[in-house]
Design an enzyme around this catalytic site. Structure first.
Site, PDB file in Angstrom:
ATOM      1  N   TYR A  85     -14.435   5.778 -12.971  1.00 41.92           N
ATOM      2  CA  TYR A  85     -14.301   4.522 -12.229  1.00 41.92           C
ATOM      3  C   TYR A  85     -14.852   3.347 -13.039  1.00 41.92           C
ATOM      4  CZ  TYR A  85     -14.757   1.255  -8.302  1.00 41.92           C
ATOM      5  OH  TYR A  85     -14.673   0.167  -7.468  1.00 41.92           O
ATOM      6  N   ASP A 116       0.857  -1.189   0.000  1.00 45.35           N
ATOM      7  CA  ASP A 116       0.000   0.000   0.000  1.00 45.35           C
ATOM      8  C   ASP A 116       0.893   1.240   0.000  1.00 45.35           C
ATOM      9  OD1 ASP A 116      -2.351   1.648   0.186  1.00 45.35           O
ATOM     10  OD2 ASP A 116      -3.334  -0.015   1.229  1.00 45.35           O
ATOM     11  N   ASN A 138      -5.686  -5.333  -6.129  1.00 42.81           N
ATOM     12  CA  ASN A 138      -6.867  -4.847  -5.424  1.00 42.81           C
ATOM     13  C   ASN A 138      -6.912  -3.332  -5.302  1.00 42.81           C
ATOM     14  OD1 ASN A 138      -9.118  -4.890  -3.270  1.00 42.81           O
ATOM     15  ND2 ASN A 138      -7.387  -3.972  -2.184  1.00 42.81           N
ATOM     16  N   THR A 170     -18.438  -1.757   3.923  1.00 42.50           N
ATOM     17  CA  THR A 170     -17.121  -1.341   4.401  1.00 42.50           C
ATOM     18  C   THR A 170     -17.259  -0.027   5.164  1.00 42.50           C
ATOM     19  OG1 THR A 170     -16.646  -0.054   2.398  1.00 42.50           O
ATOM     20  CG2 THR A 170     -16.030  -2.394   2.373  1.00 42.50           C
TER      21      THR A 170
END
Length: 451
Positions: free
Chosen positions: A357, A241, A291, A392
């Site tokens: 997106y 990350d 991801n 989430t």
């Protein structure tokens, strides 16, 4: 995260109220727990025509300790308790007229299916048919299984496997996945299985033992769930990350006994830095999960170039650049590697205010499809998952009404969990999933949006 409405609807008082008002009652889904049996009850197998898969399916289930019942009769009788799964071997279909036998078997069997049950159809691919009539019969199963998924109650799901001739040896992993609690939020999906070399003796509990897996965007949310499930299944996880997420990334890596790598995947040197880390620290990589992703929402007419370009850079271009670099690097990407890319329901159905997106996530699907033949030549696979509404921290910040509508408009009437996405990715990463290549599997509870 708790689903307040599901919990209320399944309480004593809530059950009464929802029945009186005719409101939906989302089921508590059967999700995978290590050590649990593949299914909590028996399976009934039927055929449409002279199917070729019934015997290998029976052997597979017996090996897993599952009792296989006699087919259900027209009056709903079986040779025992209610089935936990109903499987139809439809590889014998020749004409649309043969579909009547599918109805004759499925209708009474599904009527007796227990909660969180599984309906699984298997057939030959329509593209391999000998005639238009046979292609029509095979393709009809696509509409059949999607409709069954929308009719099932109590957390049950329905899915379809097109099994190419010669792919019988690659069938075990897909069948186990769709019958197990790992596929709790995968519903109404169609996956093609092709012939592939599958290693023998794979451990169902730790199928990724000895593997090195990279997970980008691993500091939180779905990425952290992926890292944890991959580690649970035996992999050593390299959690990646951005530096700004370094503390959270370290927490995830420490929790699972993995390695934290701070890296901006959009940097020009990111592919080479990742390759050097994998070569020097781990001797290569077996699994790569793309991801990492961002949103920068705005209506197209109001969207500036920075919003457009940043989303494309993270969600699509970085996946292309890193994957190509791994393919070009000598000895880093293992010959039987697994690449799993995270797309989105938005990439299939589109979404207002998300042109950047949705375009990036649709691009991921095109990338996977185009690369699949090259990966197959190496004995490797590349696939995508397309999550729907997943609960989430980000979705928790949505307005209440928007969040509730988004989580309910699917066959299971609830939002998915990050672990649902992680389980599907971990399945595609298994050595036994060698026969699944170039596919996009939606993890959306069969959302009413999109195909």
């Amino acid at each position: 995260m708790s689903d307040w409405y599901r919990d209320f609807a399944n309480s004593g008082f809530g059950t009464t109220i929802t029945k009186q008002l005719g409101l939906p009652r989302p089921a508590v889904l059967r999700r995978y727990e290590p050590g649990e049996p593949l299914l909590p009850g028996p399976v009934v197998i039927g055929s449409a025509g002279e199917g070729r898969l019934r015997e290998p399916l029976t052997q597979l289930l017996h090996a897993a300790g599952i009792h296989v019942q006699s087919p259900v009769t027209a009056d709903g009788a079986t040779d025992g308790e209610k089935p936990a799964a109903v499987i139809l071997d439809a590889t014998g279909l020749r004409t649309p007229g043969d579909l009547s036998s599918a109805h004759d078997f499925l209708a009474p069997a599904i009527k007796r299916l227990r909660p969180s049950g599984r309906v699984l159809l298997l057939a030959d691919p329509p593209a391999d048919a000998d005639s238009p009539a046979q292609a029509a019969a095979r393709q009809a199963l696509d509409g059949l299984v999607r409709s069954i998924g929308k009719e099932l109650l109590n957390g049950s799901t329905a899915n379809l496997l097109y099994v190419a001739p010669g792919a019988e040896g690659a069938l075990a992993s897909p069948v186990r996945f769709f019958l197990s609690g790992r596929s709790a939020y995968v519903d109404g999906q169609v996956v093609t299985v092709t012939a592939a070399g599958v290693p023998e003796g794979e451990d169902d509990e730790t199928p990724l033992a000895g593997k090195v897996a990279v997970v980008t965007g691993a500091a939180r949310g779905i990425g952290a769930a992926i890292a944890k499930v991959m580690a649970r299944d035996g992999a050593h996880v390299v959690a990646v990350d951005i530096p700004a997420a370094g503390d959270k990334l370290a927490e995830v890596a420490n929790e699972i006994g993995g390695t934290a790598l701070q890296l901006d995947i959009t940097a020009d040197d990111a592919p080479q830095r990742l390759i050097e880390h994998l070569r020097e620290r781990h001797g290569g990589v077996d699994v790569v999960v793309h991801n990492a992703g961002i949103t920068r929402d705005k209506l197209l007419v109001n969207m500036d170039a920075a919003r457009w370009n940043s989303v494309m850079a993270v969600n699509l271009q970085a996946q292309l650049d890193i994957t190509q670099a791994l393919l070009d690097a000598d000895g880093v990407l293992k010959p039987d590697a697994r690449i799993v890319c995270v797309s989105s329901q938005s990439g299939i159905a589109g979404n207002r205010g998300q042109t950047n997106y949705a375009a990036s996530k649709a691009g991921v699907i095109g990338m996977v499809r185009a690369w699949a033949p090259q990966f197959a030549e190496r004995g490797a696979t590349i696939n995508a998952v397309a999550p729907g509404f997943i609960v989430t921290e980000m979705t928790a910040k949505m307005p209440f009404g928007t969040r509730e509508v988004g989580s309910r408009i699917n066959s299971l009437q609830q939002g998915g969990l990050p672990v649902d996405v992680a389980e599907t990715i971990a399945w595609l990463a298994q050595p036994g999933s060698a026969g699944v290549n170039g596919q996009t599997v939606r993890v959306c509870g069969q959302s009413m949006l999109g195909a």
